[in-house]
Scaffold this active site. Structure first.
Site, mmCIF file in Angstrom:
data_model
loop_
_atom_site.group_PDB
_atom_site.id
_atom_site.type_symbol
_atom_site.label_atom_id
_atom_site.label_comp_id
_atom_site.label_asym_id
_atom_site.label_seq_id
_atom_site.Cartn_x
_atom_site.Cartn_y
_atom_site.Cartn_z
ATOM 1 N N TYR A 23 0.846 -1.203 0.000
ATOM 2 C CA TYR A 23 0.000 0.000 0.000
ATOM 3 C C TYR A 23 0.881 1.252 0.000
ATOM 4 O O TYR A 23 0.981 1.941 -0.971
ATOM 5 C CB TYR A 23 -0.960 -0.014 1.181
ATOM 6 N N SER A 41 -6.235 0.892 -4.680
ATOM 7 C CA SER A 41 -6.371 2.315 -4.389
ATOM 8 C C SER A 41 -4.992 2.962 -4.462
ATOM 9 O O SER A 41 -4.357 2.946 -5.509
ATOM 10 C CB SER A 41 -7.041 2.507 -3.024
ATOM 11 N N HIS A 63 -15.803 1.243 -4.496
ATOM 12 C CA HIS A 63 -14.375 1.167 -4.191
ATOM 13 C C HIS A 63 -14.010 -0.121 -3.469
ATOM 14 O O HIS A 63 -12.842 -0.468 -3.379
ATOM 15 C CB HIS A 63 -13.978 2.381 -3.354
ATOM 16 N N ASP A 113 -17.345 3.358 -8.571
ATOM 17 C CA ASP A 113 -16.306 3.822 -7.645
ATOM 18 C C ASP A 113 -16.248 5.345 -7.717
ATOM 19 O O ASP A 113 -15.748 5.911 -8.685
ATOM 20 C CB ASP A 113 -14.951 3.212 -8.007
#
Length: 717
Positions: free
Chosen positions: A478, A558, A677, A642
């Site tokens: 991430y 993301s 999302h 999203d």
């Protein structure tokens, strides 16, 4: 910035793929139309030929989505063991799952999923009798895509306001119900976004939202958040504006909450995802206004508790790893703060319950929990069930027992009942799952990044793994927004592990595992550190014999999708498969959609300076796809609803990759319809997604059959 557009053609030439049984299927990609769109930044012209795909409402974009999905699912249909993976995922997922219980109004509430229900059901139970269904989101819509997105009870538990998300959207509706009868007691509130619900007595509640934007509500910019008070029985149109309605009060994110004893309204206001102003209002004094606690956005601070007028504030102001301070509400500025639980070398994430503070620390991303009294005295360290992640440790002040949750990468999560006075706890619930964690191991190892920074990584696999460089491996990351990746069990990843796969998670910079300094070291013009850390993790796995470039997949969602996009364009030789999910992939325009401008603390924007523009352009995944380069097999995943990271990022990235990519590896995009999302995605859709992702990954690592057929012995391929 100058902008010109001349539409050349919006017709799409869609052709079907030719499915073959060979590992590399021949694919005829759709020919995506181009437009003559050019933006000028500080004298530099940047073409954006697929700008038209940003219009999520156009028939042409809808046609493009249908055409791409036809190609993608045609390819996935040809993977011989995809259905076997789906069936194994379904079987493994089919066990009872129970959330950590909580108490409201003398009742105990808990979420439960019988196994394959699309959404968790909320139950409640009194001191006697069997549990009863309180809210069943599976009844909210026929296709299971409307989810329960939030829940708030009055302090006495007599009323509840719950929010729902339709199709995964961040725009929510709020429904108010009498808790005893479960009857809806007034009209539904609409157009609520990025908001909690906080009750003031039984008279009404505070919530936040934006004015509905012009154009598409899924992609148009929203940047002035407002806090309202809704009085029960009154129409929403008459709700009282509390904060955010003037130019001076303009912020992108505002939240309001009432503390447990109902004395104070606490209001937080921010323009980015890091740093906030903090205000307080004494609700016992009707004539008082908001008083400033923190008047700048240089730190993150929130009120966690109060004892009368004594406030307990969690802050990273002058404490990058966070501390708790106390101050009187009459004069609450930072100059009067006194340390209550001082900063340590580990990051603090505290909670309260039962008349105590519970300080959870991350020690190399592993949980450690200390219990303190209201005088700041250490009561005890809570011995956890193992090495992993603990959460919960919170409840109302008068409760003397509550529940916490414990898990790690190879151990399904279990709930424990904790007794606050003695520190003793017992197992409350353990899942009965067709997976034996004793067959697997998670080890934390450290490696060096390009600049010598020491990075931890947890590597999970079957016991007895041979380091022969031939093990299928997913490297997940991430690296942003102060988010910490701590150990947690995943049902889907269990299927990957069963097949002999390795699952590796490095705690790279940009996250919060080592506090604000670690986060800041992966932001703006230091963002390349994040990519370097991830690249170094891949190189370490290869050098140590865990895997090879031909058996390595990189995955993230993301901001993690940005990570994958940047790394695959910088080092396409390093992995065989790339799996960017709902990614931020156009770094020059991300801030023009929905609430994207609020991400500028981490990213900076292309408009703020020439230096920032050049830096963003230098790593923006969309703008660094090169003509004639052989990229890894790529499955981009996104969703048409999203409205956080708009799908245009993925649309434009996939179209560009298909245009410029050389070589035989497939580059596909899988677009989930009527989904957002990720939060609230139905279990049935989630199972299908992972069957596709794992099938695509194994297939493009060269497996004509799965590595561990025995794990699928019950299923016919």
């Amino acid at each position: 910035m100058k902008h010109t557009t001349a539409i050349l053609c919006l017709g799409l030439l869609l052709t079907a793929c030719q499915n073959q049984t060979e590992t590399n299927m021949a694919i005829n990609y759709p020919e995506t139309a181009k437009v003559d769109t050019v933006d000028t930044y500080f004298g530099t012209e940047v073409a954006d030929p697929y700008r038209w795909l940003e219009d999520d409402r156009s028939p042409e974009t809808e046609d493009w989505v249908r055409g791409q999905n036809a190609i993608t699912f045609g390819y996935l249909d040809g993977i011989p063991y995809r259905e076997a993976l789906r069936q194994r995922l379904e079987k493994l997922w089919n066990y009872e799952k129970l959330g950590t219980p909580f108490k409201e109004g003398g009742k105990t509430y808990f979420y439960k999923n019988d196994g394959l229900q699309d959404q968790y059901v909320l139950y409640r139970q009194g001191e006697t009798g069997d549990p009863e269904v309180f809210l069943d989101p599976n009844t909210f819509s026929e296709d299971g895509t409307t989810s329960l997105a939030g829940l708030s009870f009055t302090e006495d538990g007599s009323r509840v306001a719950y929010s729902i998300s339709e199709g995964g959207s961040d725009w929510r509706k709020v429904i108010v119900m009498d808790a005893a009868s479960r009857e809806i007691i007034e009209d539904t509130l609409v157009d609520v976004k990025f908001s909690g619900v906080s009750w003031r007595g039984n008279e009404g509640f505070y919530y936040s939202s934006y004015d509905k934007p012009e154009g598409s509500e899924l992609s148009a910019k929203t940047d002035q958040h407002k806090v309202y008070f809704h009085r029960l029985g009154q129409p929403q149109a008459g709700d009282q504006l509390i904060f955010g309605g003037t130019p001076e009060q303009k912020h992108r994110y505002i939240g309001a909450s009432v503390n447990e004893d109902q004395r104070y309204l606490i209001l937080s206001a921010a323009n980015t995802t890091s740093g906030n102003k903090l205000f307080i209002q004494d609700l016992q004094d009707p004539g008082s206004g908001l008083k400033t606690i923190v008047g700048d956005e240089e730190s993150d601070s929130y009120v966690i508790e109060n004892s009368g007028s004594k406030l307990y504030i969690v802050t990273d102001r002058d404490a990058p790893n966070k501390r708790i301070v106390t101050v009187d509400a009459s004069d609450p500025g930072p100059e009067n703060w006194v340390d209550f639980i001082p900063e340590t070398e580990n990051v603090l994430s505290p909670n309260t319950g039962g008349g105590y503070f519970f300080a959870e620390y991350m020690v190399d991303a592993i949980s450690k929990v200390l219990q303190y009294d209201y005088q700041g005295n250490l009561v005890r360290e809570v011995p956890l069930p193992g090495v992993g992640s603990a959460s919960g440790f919170g409840g109302k002040k008068e409760e003397k027992e509550f529940y916490f949750y414990f898990t790690n990468y190879n151990t399904p999560g279990s709930s424990y009942k904790y007794h606050v006075e003695t520190g003793e706890y017992e197992l409350y619930w353990k899942p009965d799952i067709d997976f034996n964690p004793d067959d697997y191991v998670s080890n934390q190892e450290f490696y060096e990044s390009a600049d010598g920074t020491r990075i931890p990584m947890i590597i999970t696999h079957k016991k007895g793994l041979e380091k022969n460089g031939d093990n299928p491996t997913i490297l997940y990351g991430y690296g942003g927004f102060n988010v910490s990746l701590t150990p947690g069990f995943s049902t889907s990843n269990a299927v990957w592990l069963e097949q002999g796969g390795i699952y590796a998670v490095p705690n790279i910079r940009g996250g919060g595992e080592y506090g604000k300094k670690w986060h800041d070291a992966g932001t703006k013009t230091s963002k390349q550190n994040v990519f370097d850390d991830f690249i170094a993790a891949a190189e370490y796995l290869i050098a140590e014999g865990y895997t090879s470039a031909g058996k390595l997949a990189i995955r993230g969602g993301s901001n993690g999708g940005l990570l994958v996009g940047a790394v695959m364009t910088q080092r396409p030789d390093l992995m065989q498969v790339a799996l960017p999910a709902v990614g931020v992939l156009d770094m020059l325009r991300y801030h023009t959609f929905t609430a994207g401008a609020g991400w500028s603390y981490d990213y900076g924007t292309s408009e703020e300076s020439e230096e920032m523009f050049e830096y963003l352009k230098g790593y923006s995944p969309l703008h660094n796809i090169r003509e004639g380069v052989a990229y890894p097999a790529t499955l981009v995943t996104t969703a048409d609803h999203d409205d956080r990271v708009v799908p245009a990022h993925s649309f434009k990235f996939a179209a560009t990759l298909q245009e410029k990519h050389a070589g035989e590896n497939p580059v596909l995009i899988r677009i989930e319809t009527n989904a957002g999302h990720g939060a609230g995605t139905p279990i049935s859709k989630t199972i299908e997604q992972y069957a596709d992702i794992f099938g695509f990954t194994f297939y493009n690592m060269g497996y004509e059959e799965l590595p561990n057929q025995a794990a699928l012995k019950d299923f016919k391929e």
